[in-house]
Design a protein around this motif. Structure first.
Motif, PDB file in Angstrom:
ATOM      1  N   SER A 102     -49.880  12.425  -4.792  1.00 25.53           N
ATOM      2  CA  SER A 102     -51.114  12.944  -5.379  1.00 25.53           C
ATOM      3  C   SER A 102     -51.151  12.607  -6.871  1.00 25.53           C
ATOM      4  CB  SER A 102     -51.193  14.458  -5.183  1.00 25.53           C
ATOM      5  OG  SER A 102     -50.205  15.108  -5.966  1.00 25.53           O
ATOM      6  N   VAL A 160     -51.686  14.662  -9.207  1.00 22.34           N
ATOM      7  CA  VAL A 160     -50.942  15.715  -9.906  1.00 22.34           C
ATOM      8  C   VAL A 160     -49.454  15.370  -9.929  1.00 22.34           C
ATOM      9  CG1 VAL A 160     -50.239  18.146  -9.781  1.00 22.34           C
ATOM     10  CG2 VAL A 160     -52.630  17.516  -9.382  1.00 22.34           C
ATOM     11  N   THR A 161     -48.925  14.958  -8.783  1.00 24.86           N
ATOM     12  CA  THR A 161     -47.507  14.599  -8.704  1.00 24.86           C
ATOM     13  C   THR A 161     -47.189  13.430  -9.623  1.00 24.86           C
ATOM     14  OG1 THR A 161     -47.375  15.401  -6.428  1.00 24.86           O
ATOM     15  CG2 THR A 161     -45.654  13.870  -7.142  1.00 24.86           C
ATOM     16  N   ILE A 180     -47.105  14.653 -13.243  1.00 28.32           N
ATOM     17  CA  ILE A 180     -45.908  15.454 -13.517  1.00 28.32           C
ATOM     18  C   ILE A 180     -44.671  14.558 -13.586  1.00 28.32           C
ATOM     19  CG2 ILE A 180     -44.346  17.184 -12.525  1.00 28.32           C
ATOM     20  CD1 ILE A 180     -46.931  18.660 -11.580  1.00 28.32           C
ATOM     21  N   LEU A 218     -38.354  17.137  -7.491  1.00 29.02           N
ATOM     22  CA  LEU A 218     -39.599  17.500  -8.173  1.00 29.02           C
ATOM     23  C   LEU A 218     -40.815  17.050  -7.373  1.00 29.02           C
ATOM     24  CD1 LEU A 218     -40.935  18.766 -10.654  1.00 29.02           C
ATOM     25  CD2 LEU A 218     -40.671  16.556 -11.820  1.00 29.02           C
ATOM     26  N   THR A 219     -40.742  15.876  -6.784  1.00 33.39           N
ATOM     27  CA  THR A 219     -41.837  15.377  -5.951  1.00 33.39           C
ATOM     28  C   THR A 219     -42.055  16.276  -4.743  1.00 33.39           C
ATOM     29  OG1 THR A 219     -41.430  13.108  -6.614  1.00 33.39           O
ATOM     30  CG2 THR A 219     -42.644  13.425  -4.575  1.00 33.39           C
ATOM     31  N   PHE A 229     -41.254  19.390  -4.395  1.00 34.57           N
ATOM     32  CA  PHE A 229     -41.770  20.656  -4.882  1.00 34.57           C
ATOM     33  C   PHE A 229     -43.263  20.552  -5.212  1.00 34.57           C
ATOM     34  CE2 PHE A 229     -42.690  23.571  -8.395  1.00 34.57           C
ATOM     35  CZ  PHE A 229     -42.303  24.776  -7.834  1.00 34.57           C
ATOM     36  N   THR A 230     -43.647  19.509  -5.930  1.00 35.86           N
ATOM     37  CA  THR A 230     -45.042  19.340  -6.353  1.00 35.86           C
ATOM     38  C   THR A 230     -45.945  19.024  -5.177  1.00 35.86           C
ATOM     39  OG1 THR A 230     -44.225  18.506  -8.478  1.00 35.86           O
ATOM     40  CG2 THR A 230     -46.533  18.119  -7.983  1.00 35.86           C
ATOM     41  N   GLU A 231     -45.485  18.188  -4.275  1.00 39.91           N
ATOM     42  CA  GLU A 231     -46.316  17.795  -3.139  1.00 39.91           C
ATOM     43  C   GLU A 231     -46.599  18.970  -2.188  1.00 39.91           C
ATOM     44  OE1 GLU A 231     -47.906  14.732  -2.010  1.00 39.91           O
ATOM     45  OE2 GLU A 231     -47.728  14.328  -4.144  1.00 39.91           O
ATOM     46  N   LYS A 249     -47.429  21.910  -3.199  1.00 41.68           N
ATOM     47  CA  LYS A 249     -48.585  22.584  -3.821  1.00 41.68           C
ATOM     48  C   LYS A 249     -49.811  21.685  -3.913  1.00 41.68           C
ATOM     49  CE  LYS A 249     -46.296  26.337  -5.230  1.00 41.68           C
ATOM     50  NZ  LYS A 249     -46.586  27.660  -4.805  1.00 41.68           N
ATOM     51  N   HIS A 250     -49.569  20.385  -4.143  1.00 34.67           N
ATOM     52  CA  HIS A 250     -50.655  19.422  -4.345  1.00 34.67           C
ATOM     53  C   HIS A 250     -50.378  18.166  -3.506  1.00 34.67           C
ATOM     54  CE1 HIS A 250     -52.182  21.782  -7.696  1.00 34.67           C
ATOM     55  NE2 HIS A 250     -50.935  21.917  -8.075  1.00 34.67           N
TER      56      HIS A 250
END
Length: 165
Positions: free
Chosen positions: A35, A37-38, A41, A154-155, A157-159, A161-162
């Motif tokens: 995404s 967002v990812t 970040i 981190l990816t 974790f972020t994916e 949410k987004h």
């Protein structure tokens, strides 16, 4: 503060420009599995890592290496930190999201990409992008293991949410 221009336009600047153009072309050509967002970040995270490493390891008291032509930063260091460095972790996590290896395959995946990154760094040393005064490629390999594992975490974790489409 205005950063100095290169002392001379030579192999290291050509290497940085070429590798940046090549990796950006690949980024826009290959399918994206992340995404926006990812990507934002991860890009910011890797800029932070690169700047932190350079600020910590390339200054007194350590002075383990320096980049480009100066022991201080120049204009091409900005390109290196903000644009060139974050592209490889982008590829690592983008392909990870496509394949999603588990267990030993995940470890092999991180080891493989750490080898790729170390090889690219070795080439960049040949082009005088880095000058080691106490650092070596084995240390880089170990750092890449941690950096790529952190990027994958981190990816994931972020994916959650987004997620990408």
């Amino acid at each position: 503060m205005i950063l100095p221009l290169p002392e001379k336009f030579d192999a290291n600047e050509i290497f940085i420009i070429s590798s940046t153009v090549l990796t950006f072309a690949l980024m826009f050509k290959l399918p994206r599995h992340l995404s926006a967002v990812t990507i934002t970040i991860l890009w910011t995270f890797n800029i932070f890592l690169a700047l932190t490493a350079d600020i910590t390891l390339s200054v007194k008291p350590y002075e383990l290496y320096f980049t480009i032509d100066h022991k201080t930063h120049e204009l091409f260091d900005v390109l290196l930190h903000l644009v060139t460095y974050p592209t490889l972790p982008y590829f690592v996590v983008n392909f990870y999201q496509y394949n999603k290896p588990k267990g030993l395959k995940n470890l092999s995946y991180i080891v493989f990409w750490s080898g790729v990154a170390t090889t690219i760094e070795w080439i960049s040393v040949k082009f005088h992008v880095f000058t080691y005064t106490g650092w070596n490629l084995f240390l880089s390999f170990l750092v890449y293991l941690v950096v790529f594992a952190a990027n994958i975490w981190l990816t994931n974790f972020t994916e959650k949410k987004h997620p990408s489409k």
